[in-house]
Write a protein that holds these residues in place. Structure first.
Motif, short mmCIF file in Angstrom:
data_model
loop_
_atom_site.label_atom_id
_atom_site.label_comp_id
_atom_site.label_asym_id
_atom_site.label_seq_id
_atom_site.Cartn_x
_atom_site.Cartn_y
_atom_site.Cartn_z
N SER A 88 6.86 48.96 39.11
CA SER A 88 6.52 49.24 37.72
C SER A 88 5.29 48.44 37.34
O SER A 88 4.97 47.41 37.96
CB SER A 88 7.68 48.88 36.77
N SER A 89 4.59 48.88 36.30
CA SER A 89 3.42 48.15 35.82
C SER A 89 3.83 46.76 35.32
O SER A 89 3.11 45.78 35.54
CB SER A 89 2.75 48.93 34.68
N ARG A 90 4.95 46.69 34.65
CA ARG A 90 5.41 45.41 34.11
C ARG A 90 5.72 44.42 35.23
O ARG A 90 5.33 43.25 35.16
CB ARG A 90 6.66 45.63 33.26
N GLY A 150 0.13 48.64 40.57
CA GLY A 150 0.72 48.66 39.24
C GLY A 150 -0.10 49.37 38.19
O GLY A 150 0.24 49.32 37.01
N TYR A 173 4.03 52.56 41.31
CA TYR A 173 4.64 52.25 40.01
C TYR A 173 5.06 53.52 39.27
O TYR A 173 5.97 53.48 38.43
CB TYR A 173 3.69 51.41 39.15
N GLU A 174 4.43 54.65 39.57
CA GLU A 174 4.78 55.90 38.91
C GLU A 174 6.04 56.53 39.50
O GLU A 174 6.61 57.45 38.90
CB GLU A 174 3.62 56.88 39.02
N GLY A 176 8.59 54.40 40.93
CA GLY A 176 9.67 53.42 40.92
C GLY A 176 10.11 52.95 42.29
O GLY A 176 11.26 52.53 42.46
#
Length: 244
Positions: A88-90, A150, A173-174, A176
């Motif tokens: 994920s980006s986070r 990310g 990240y897209e 998961g």
């Protein structure tokens, strides 16, 4: 990349039937590329730190901060932050800012250092990136990017005039998940309209990029250590694709 067969507690779970000795491999119709360390590389951490701090840094201080970053890779807190960092980006941002902040002098600019990581102008294509992509495209091969990352990489490629070569963009990240999950490789193959056996994955990480073999693709792992802007040895990809 060297890969082991899928095994259970008592040995191999399944064994693929042996191919006839005279069976020719399918022609390569598509090539997937990793991003960092394969087609692009960043500038030095010393230059990035000076830019993020916005002030001159003497050599002794810089050496101490760079040593601190190396030591941070063994910090249990930093190690925990790296787990599943690309799903994920986070998580990706947390992993890198936690590492940067492990050096006290860099903690105030950890966010700025991460923003650099996403900035297209901070990335430098290897000297043979453009020519390799051109040769492959002119030969009619479909190209895609499969990266554990990310953020969306298209802006970086566009900044350097290299986005037009690619028809598939698969960012971990897209989805998961991370390489070597077959989901990522198979998604790219579908996007390009090529079967796994017709597709070559090119990267620099033995387990992640080489893991494409477990998804039915061919894989080529580049040696480590190429400096930004240098020749990456991508001529080998042309040979593997049957172009030289």
């Amino acid at each position: 990349m060297s890969l082991l067969p899928v095994c259970g507690p008592e040995g191999p779970v399944r064994t693929a039937p042996a191919a006839p000795h005279d069976a020719a491999p399918a022609a390569v119709r598509a090539v997937l590329f990793d991003f960092s360390g394969t087609l692009f590389q960043m500038g030095t951490y010393a230059d990035r730190i000076r830019s993020a701090l916005g002030r001159p840094v003497d050599d002794a201080t810089m050496d101490r901060m760079l040593s601190g970053l190396e030591a941070g890779l063994s910090d249990p807190h930093v190690i925990r932050a790296q787990r599943a960092r690309d799903v994920s980006s986070r998580a990706h941002r947390h992993a890198f800012t936690t590492w940067y902040a492990s050096v006290p002098e860099l903690a105030p600019c950890a966010g700025a250092l991460y923003e650099q990581l996403q900035a297209p102008e901070q990335w430098v294509p290897y000297a043979d990136t453009g020519t390799t992509l051109t040769r492959l495209t002119h030969a009619g091969l479909a190209l895609g990017v499969v990266s554990d990352v990310g953020w969306d990489l298209r802006a970086t490629f566009a900044h350097h005039g290299l986005d037009g070569y690619f028809s598939a963009w698969v960012h971990s990240y897209e989805h998961g998940t991370e390489k070597p999950d077959p989901l990522l490789f198979h998604h790219a193959c579908r996007e390009l309209g090529a079967g796994p056996s017709e597709t070559l994955m090119v990267g620099d990480h033995p387990a992640k990029d080489g893991g494409a073999v477990g998804a039915g693709l061919r894989a080529y792992v580049l040696p480590a250590g190429a400096a930004p802007g240098s020749l990456r040895g991508l001529d080998a990809v042309l040979r593997l694709a049957g172009l030289s």
